[in-house]
Design an enzyme around this catalytic site. Structure first.
Site, mmCIF file in Angstrom:
data_model
loop_
_atom_site.group_PDB
_atom_site.id
_atom_site.type_symbol
_atom_site.label_atom_id
_atom_site.label_comp_id
_atom_site.label_asym_id
_atom_site.label_seq_id
_atom_site.Cartn_x
_atom_site.Cartn_y
_atom_site.Cartn_z
ATOM 1 C CB CYS A 1 15.506 -40.029 -44.431
ATOM 2 S SG CYS A 1 16.754 -39.107 -43.510
ATOM 3 C CB CYS B 1 13.408 -37.041 -42.848
ATOM 4 S SG CYS B 1 14.489 -36.868 -41.426
ATOM 5 C CB CYS C 1 16.551 -20.536 -50.865
ATOM 6 S SG CYS C 1 18.271 -19.941 -50.807
ATOM 7 C CB CYS D 1 24.820 -33.613 -53.316
ATOM 8 S SG CYS D 1 23.813 -33.579 -51.810
ATOM 9 C CG HIS E 1 22.324 -32.508 -46.759
ATOM 10 N ND1 HIS E 1 23.409 -33.292 -47.072
ATOM 11 C CD2 HIS E 1 22.009 -31.824 -47.900
ATOM 12 C CE1 HIS E 1 23.737 -33.103 -48.351
ATOM 13 N NE2 HIS E 1 22.892 -32.222 -48.872
ATOM 14 C CB CYS F 1 16.976 -16.958 -54.512
ATOM 15 S SG CYS F 1 17.853 -18.515 -54.636
ATOM 16 C CG HIS G 1 24.875 -28.803 -50.830
ATOM 17 N ND1 HIS G 1 24.872 -30.173 -51.065
ATOM 18 C CD2 HIS G 1 26.154 -28.388 -51.047
ATOM 19 C CE1 HIS G 1 26.087 -30.567 -51.409
ATOM 20 N NE2 HIS G 1 26.876 -29.509 -51.414
ATOM 21 C CB CYS H 1 16.646 -16.678 -49.810
ATOM 22 S SG CYS H 1 17.831 -16.284 -51.117
ATOM 23 C CG HIS I 1 -1.895 -1.092 1.292
ATOM 24 N ND1 HIS I 1 -2.773 -1.373 0.270
ATOM 25 C CD2 HIS I 1 -2.127 -2.026 2.259
ATOM 26 C CE1 HIS I 1 -3.507 -2.429 0.600
ATOM 27 N NE2 HIS I 1 -3.130 -2.841 1.798
ATOM 28 C CG HIS J 1 -5.747 -47.954 -29.017
ATOM 29 N ND1 HIS J 1 -6.629 -46.910 -29.111
ATOM 30 C CD2 HIS J 1 -4.548 -47.484 -29.459
ATOM 31 C CE1 HIS J 1 -6.002 -45.842 -29.584
ATOM 32 N NE2 HIS J 1 -4.742 -46.163 -29.799
#
Length: 1328
Positions: free
Chosen positions: A1244, A1264, A1294, A1259, A1275, A1224, A1281, A1297, A238, A686
């Protein structure tokens, strides 16, 4: 393969119609095409090698529109002259990894024995007395709490610290009293202030109180301790900048909070003030500061309760940049109970706190709302304070500070404070007494607070809205069926419909803010009758005696046995329910050092007698018989079940799973362990009474619930199932048993998601005595996130569970709703599972047991279950991402569940409609402090009711809003989810400030709205400062003001931009546009369809509009039939990249709507005249151009028709539009496609997944996507790349970008993928 859209009851499958959990993945044997019909999805399988019938134009080198399915993430499209940003790829498990070192530290305690010196010299009965301090310490000592804490040394605050929030004059006045023993002088000085006495030692003790609060905050922020409590006096909340008040001299909490902000590295603080008196001074000190949320729950009684201030009411929400950050919860009657306070926490505080995401939580802990307090006259039990605090303990990485404020019934004060400290130490919350229903007054207060704050916070968007001009029987509001479903087209003629209750917020002030010339210093406090005091004392003694404060010696027990790994699918090792699921979880626990912190239990097999608690003898014998069967016979046998594989070791593994969980149940219920973790498989929920189902053999958790009820004689067991699949077996086991509350959160997808039964819908509530004890929360889309699950917990799960008051909590802990799961398709983070576990751990005296169910991304489930274990151990959890909001589909589901179950559970009483108009009076503080930063005062208005000028009452009238108050009116929310813009001019660019939602603006007819081409525009962030509670989190690149769910499941905030003046706002749009997301809108008060978004249509300009060539305007062209779009995908639309002049548009010389339609027509005409540009109908009978809802065959569908046809997809967030970059700088990196071509079924390279793969365009290796295991991202980082092509939708991303790109350079690769997927060439769309 068959579609998983089966609707048969689990257990009633046939060979001809057997949906499978595996069918939820993308199979290499078939390609799916999803269509939409009557609002439901159905799937058609097309064998690979077959060719879909298509229009001839798709088989020729025509130039159609390129509609790309399943646009990913919120690809930010930058203008070519904008600086490109570096790509930051965040590991989706990074937060969970960082939690490894987040281990619970000690709890701190700080106090100074000399604080007893401060006392009233002239009135020995004064309530704020030294015994308040000493009794709290005595009770903490008696419970052995002080010795378990780390002692923090107190100190005096410096004058410089005091002056950060108080004036030099105030400091000097108190300083001058130090050592002064003239009692008359001190009393006369005290009479200048409200409820104050001054002692010769008051100045020093006040400095020590402030210094102690600061030291405790420093210790928590400096990570020396986990949390802490400051047992100090005098209190502080207060104490104002220039005035002592209410036993308070310096504001301990405000000064400590300010210190944390300025010197403690803290940027956001949540102050929770549960003292029964409003901490008006703390409110004033942070009223314009968006770094601090002040949240006060206090007795008010319309201003008749001290401190009798109008500013203590709910409509005082902050000013300037602090608007929306001040919460007042005014209690307008006495005898409020635990249920009322918990409702405030669940409905208001927790949702807001999670959205705010504080770095520090400070509790102004007054205990004068406790039972027996003569000032508060409330009936909050001491135990309730532990539950309220527990819900806050995992906010802010566990950085929580509790500072003692008021409390004047010594027994309840001491008990409440001691249980608060016990909670900080990590002891389980004691059982609460049986909760009464929340009172009607708290319902009004909570709805008032939500109404006042809903325009600032995304979490307050669940209540429907109504127009004050509408009649009470407005069908839009009243068409709610008894089962909870809503149909806007129905009328009240149907006897099945119930009226949706409405709430009208009212502001009523009955107090007086007149100050006397002097204040009483003696006999100025309430005194209880001795008989009444005796009765209260007896009630308190019973409460204290019956409160069990014991806890088990082992905080968590854990069971695991590698023998359960023997159950496996030998013919198909890659089956998602694989042995590595449990071993990965176990080793993650070992990596995090949790195994040595848990009490290890030895696994055992379940007995036949225990299995018979649930399963039929025929079912048990059938599984026993598999032990000696050959694989060929096992394979034949498993064909009779839904999604089940069998192995000779299946029976033994299933028995170990069930028996091991019973070991945990025994350990917890026998008092050996407080909680438990069962890392077991196969899963169980289940499995039906008489057959296995969905990877499940025996229903492990249901057997445990039966065991707890039948063997341990429990009366109430809570079974929470958060596996992404509905636990059909568990539901059927207990649907008529009121002893077990089954509560499931799962994907339903309108019945098309496994197990595909209508039993999983929210309308199924149990039967007979079990009616209401079956609660289904069915999600009807993929991509559900933390925000959706947390909203369900706050709005449904916790209110129901607290009312049920379980003696044991069992969790069917499936983690297939986790981010990255191949079957679940949702985005719940590991840390969110930890928070859900923590909230449940406050129930049942902490007796919570988790048993593994599903979850098929081994990385995700290992982190998720590990964080659940850490939550049970009391470790701090990572902060949830702030400012997330539930998606529209989740909001709808939650509202439906509440409407159905509100008749069974009294805690679900807050689903009332709120007015769309602003009906609140002006709110100005009586004392204003210096503003935080620069603010723009906003003109507001008053609605005066009958009576004197000091009484404001909102009449049932339409409120007129001043034209210069932008976005003052809260936005309607119904069905879809759109949030209003911030009301402050600062938050928006100047152009946005001129947009007006004023009721007085010219009305818009529905046909005008439908004629307007409208779009959702993503804008560049306008400001970096935190100016609104709705502002996005720091890591977001866009500034937006409404919420739309993207395919990636991230709830973004968007603004629907149109203009009534077509001036600066359109200039802002054209300057800042980075992507278009389209929506349709048909909204005005006369529209019976009750649209959910506020409409601001582009006005037709009366000025002459010069013609603009099609190369001058940038607008999407639409050719393809929208009915061919995958209903489970988003829509990516390639555009012709033309340039336009923002100035022409802004000045009203260019009309975007008419020019866009003209461009579509011209392009369509040109396409009509091109060789091979046939418009013949396709196999489905619709033209390629699409006739649309209102278009004629052979004509291109216009934008409005297209959006109308796809409104459902847009509103549920399943479709949005993205404009790729036309080029790009990294196109040179693209290499020739290998001579072998590309195979979309290639797995993958790292993990073998075939679910969502991408191919590197440099390449040509396959990896994945980020929501599987993220190997393509890895990668890209490792090889640098830049460009990658999606097998799913042929989009190119990209990494440098950070945007989608569509260029002719990709055609060779895209065509190779198209050939692999569809057996034909992709249409060429890059010119002649």
């Amino acid at each position: 393969m068959v579609a998983n859209g089966c609707s048969e009851r689990p257990g009633e499958s046939t060979k001809a119609n057997k949906g499978s959990k595996r069918d939820e993945t993308v199979s290499g044997a078939a390609m799916r095409r999803t269509t939409k019909k009557a609002g439901l999805s159905s799937e058609v399988s097309v064998p690979s090698g077959s060719t879909l019938r298509r229009s001839p134009r798709f088989n020729e080198k025509a130039r159609p529109s390129a509609v790309i399915i399943a646009a990913k993430k919120n690809a930010r499209l930058r203008q070519t002259n904008k600086k490109q940003l570096d790509v930051v790829v965040r590991d989706i498990y990074q937060t969970a990894r960082e939690a490894k070192d987040m281990i619970r530290k000690e709890t701190g305690i700080i106090y100074d024995p000399h604080m007893v010196k401060h006392q009233c010299l002239w009135d020995p009965n004064y309530p704020e007395c030294p015994d308040r301090f000493s009794k709290v310490l005595e009770r903490c000592e008696a419970l052995g709490l002080l010795s378990r804490c780390t002692k923090i040394n107190p100190r005096e605050a410096t004058e410089a610290e005091i002056l950060t929030k108080h004036s030099p004059q105030l400091l000097e006045i108190l300083k001058a009293t130090e050592g002064v023993h003239d009692e008359d002088y001190l009393e006369k000085l005290s009479s200048n202030y409200d409820s104050i006495y001054v002692h010769p030692d008051t100045y020093q003790q006040s400095l020590i109180a402030v210094g102690s609060a600061i030291e405790l905050v420093n210790a928590v922020c400096g990570k020396k301790i986990q949390n802490g409590m400051a047992i100090i006096r005098p209190p502080g909340h207060h104490a104002m900048k220039n005035e002592f008040c209410g036993y308070c001299f310096f504001n301990n909490v405000a000064l400590a909070a300010n210190h944390a902000l300025e010197q403690g590295g803290i940027s956001r603080i949540l102050i929770v003030d549960w003292d029964v008196h409003h901490g008006q001074a703390t409110q004033q000190m942070f009223y314009e500061d968006p770094r601090v949320v002040y949240f006060s729950i206090h007795r008010y009684e319309h201003g008749t309760f001290w401190p009798n201030l109008c500013e203590s009411d709910y409509h005082y929400v902050g000013e300037g940049r602090g608007k929306g950050y001040n919460f007042n919860i005014p209690l307008n009657q006495t005898k409020m109970s635990d249920a009322d306070y918990l409702a405030v926490f669940q409905q208001v505080l927790l949702p807001m706190a999670v959205e705010f995401g504080p770095d520090l939580v400070i509790v102004s802990a007054g205990y004068d709302s406790a039972l027996g307090d003569e000032k508060g006259e409330m009936e909050v039990t001491p135990t309730c304070y532990a539950h309220m605090l527990s819900s806050l303990l995992q906010l802010a990485n566990g950085k929580v500070v509790v500072v003692l404020e008021g409390g004047y019934c010594l027994k309840s004060l001491a008990e409440g404070a001691a249980l608060t400290l016990r909670c900080l130490l990590g002891d389980p919350c004691p059982y609460l007494p049986k909760l009464p229903p929340p009172c009607d007054s708290i319902q009004d207060t909570i709805l008032n607070v939500i109404y006042a704050h809903r325009e600032y916070w995304q979490c307050f968007q669940f209540q429907d809205t109504y127009n004050l001009k509408s009649e009470p029987q407005d069908p839009v509001l009243c068409s709610v069926k008894s089962d909870g479903t809503v149909d806007a087209d129905e009328t009240k003629d149907d006897e099945e419909l119930d009226t949706v209750a409405r709430h009208l917020p009212v502001v009523k002030y009955l107090g007086s803010e007149e100050k006397p010339e002097s204040y009483l210093t003696r006999d100025c406090y309430p005194i209880q009758d001795k008989e009444f005091q005796k009765e209260l004392d007896a009630r308190l003694n019973i409460l204290i005696t019956n409160t069990k404060l014991t806890f088990a010696p082992n905080k968590v027990c854990l069971v695991y046995d590698e023998r359960m790994m023997k159950h496996k699918n030998a013919p198909e090792p890659s089956h998602p329910e694989k042995p590595e699921r449990i071993s990965t979880i176990y080793f993650r626990h070992e990596e995090y050092g949790l195994l040595e912190r848990c009490h290890r239990l030895k696994a055992r097999s379940v007995t036949q007698e225990e299995l018979l608690l649930l399963h039929s003898k025929q079912h048990i014998d059938q599984i026993v018989g598999t032990k000696n069967m050959k694989f060929r016979d096992l394979h034949k046998m498993q064909e009779n079940f839904r999604s089940v594989y069998l192995h000779p070791d299946t029976y033994d593994s299933a028995c170990l799973a069930a028996g091991s969980l019973l070991q945990v149940v025994d350990s917890v219920l026998n008092g050996e362990s407080q909680s438990g973790i069962a890392i077991v498989r196969p899963p169980g929920h289940h499995a039906e009474e008489d057959e296995p189902c969905g990877f499940c053999v025996f229903n492990t958790v249901s057997i445990a619930a039966k065991y707890a009820v039948e063997v341990h004689r429990l009366k109430r067991v809570l079974l929470v199932d958060w596996d992404v699949h509905h636990g059909n077996g568990s539901q059927h086991t207990f649907e008529s048993d009121p002893r077990v509350l089954y509560l499931s959160l799962h994907r339903y997808d309108n019945g098309s998601f496994f197990p595909g039964s209508p039993d999983a819908n929210y309308t199924v509530v149990g039967s007979g005595a079990g009616a209401g004890f079956n609660v289904n929360i069915p999600w009807n889309k993929h991509g559900m996130t933390d925000a959706d699950y947390i909203a369900a917990f706050h709005r449904i799960v916790l209110p129901i569970c607290y009312e049920f008051a379980p003696e044991l909590v069992l969790i069917s802990a499936g983690f297939d709703a986790a981010v990255g799961d191949p079957l679940g398709g949702c985005k719940v983070t590991p840390e969110a599972y930890g928070h859900l576990t923590h909230w449940l751990s406050a129930l049942a005296n902490g007796r919570v047991i988790l048993s593994l169910e599903g979850g098929y991304n081994v990385t995700s489930i290992s982190y998720a279950m590990t964080l659940c274990t850490k939550a049970l151990l009391g470790d701090p959890l990572p902060m949830l991402q702030p400012r997330l909001a539930p998606c529209p589909s989740a909001v709808t589901t939650i509202k439906n569940v509440i409407r159905v179950h509100s008749k069974y559970w009294s805690n679900l009483k807050f689903d009332l409609a709120l007015p769309k108009e602003n009906v609140l009076p002006d709110a100005e503080l009586s004392q204003k402090t210096e503003p935080f930063g620069n603010t723009n005062d906003m003109e507001s208005f008053k609605i005066k009711g009958e009576g004197n000028d000091s009484s404001y009452v909102n009449a049932n009238v339409i409120t007129e809003i001043s034209n210069n108050v932008p976005f003052q009116s809260p936005t309607e929310l119904k069905g879809s989810y759109m949030l209003p813009a911030s009301p402050t001019n600062e938050v928006m660019p100047n152009s946005m400030a001129k947009l007006n939602l004023d009721e007085s603006s010219s009305p818009v007819k529905s046909d005008e709205v439908l004629h307007s081409s409208q779009c959702l525009v993503s804008m560049k962030e306008q400001t970096k400062s935190l100016e609104s509670p709705m502002e996005l989190s720091e890591d977001s690149s866009n500034f937006m003001v409404s919420s739309v769910s993207s395919l990636e499941g991230e709830n973004q905030v968007w603004s629907q931009i149109s203009s009534t003046s077509a001036s600066e706002s359109l200039e802002m749009i054209t300057d800042n546009v980075s992507s278009f997301e389209f929506t349709t809108k048909a909204e005005n008060e006369d529209n019976p369809l009750g649209s959910s978004l506020v409409s601001l249509p582009v006005q037709e300009s009366k000025a002459n509009i010069p013609k603009v060539s099609e190369t001058d305007i940038n607008f999407p062209t639409l050719y393809s039939n929208p009915r061919n779009i995958d209903a489970n995908s988003n829509l990516q639309i390639r555009t012709n990249t033309f340039k336009t002049s923002p100035k022409l548009v802004a000045e009203g010389q260019v009309n975007l709507t008419s020019q866009a339609d003209e461009l579509i027509r011209k392009t369509a005409d040109r396409e009509e005249n091109r060789p091979g540009s046939s418009r013949e109908p396709d196999a489905g009978g619709s033209s390629v151009g699409g006739s649309g809802a209102s278009g004629s065959p052979g004509q291109p569908q216009n934008l409005v028709d297209y959006l109308s046809d796809n409104l459902q997809l847009l509103l549920t967030g399943q479709m949005h539009a993205v404009i790729p970059l036309p080029s790009c700088p990294h196109l040179d990196a693209v290499r020739e496609v290998p001579a072998r071509g590309l195979d979309v079924q290639s797995p993958c390279m790292e993990c073998g997944s075939v679910i969502e793969n991408w191919v590197c365009l440099v390449c040509y290796t396959v990896h994945c996507g980020r929501y599987i295991n993220g190997h393509m991202i890895e990668h890209g980082i490792e090889t640098t790349h830049p460009l990658t092509l999606s097998f799913s939708d042929l989009s190119v991303w990209c990494y440098v970008c950070e945007a989608y790109v569509d260029n002719e350079a990709f055609y060779q690769a895209k065509n190779a993928v198209h050939r692999s997927k569809f057996g034909e060439d992709m249409p060429y769309a890059y010119g002649d």
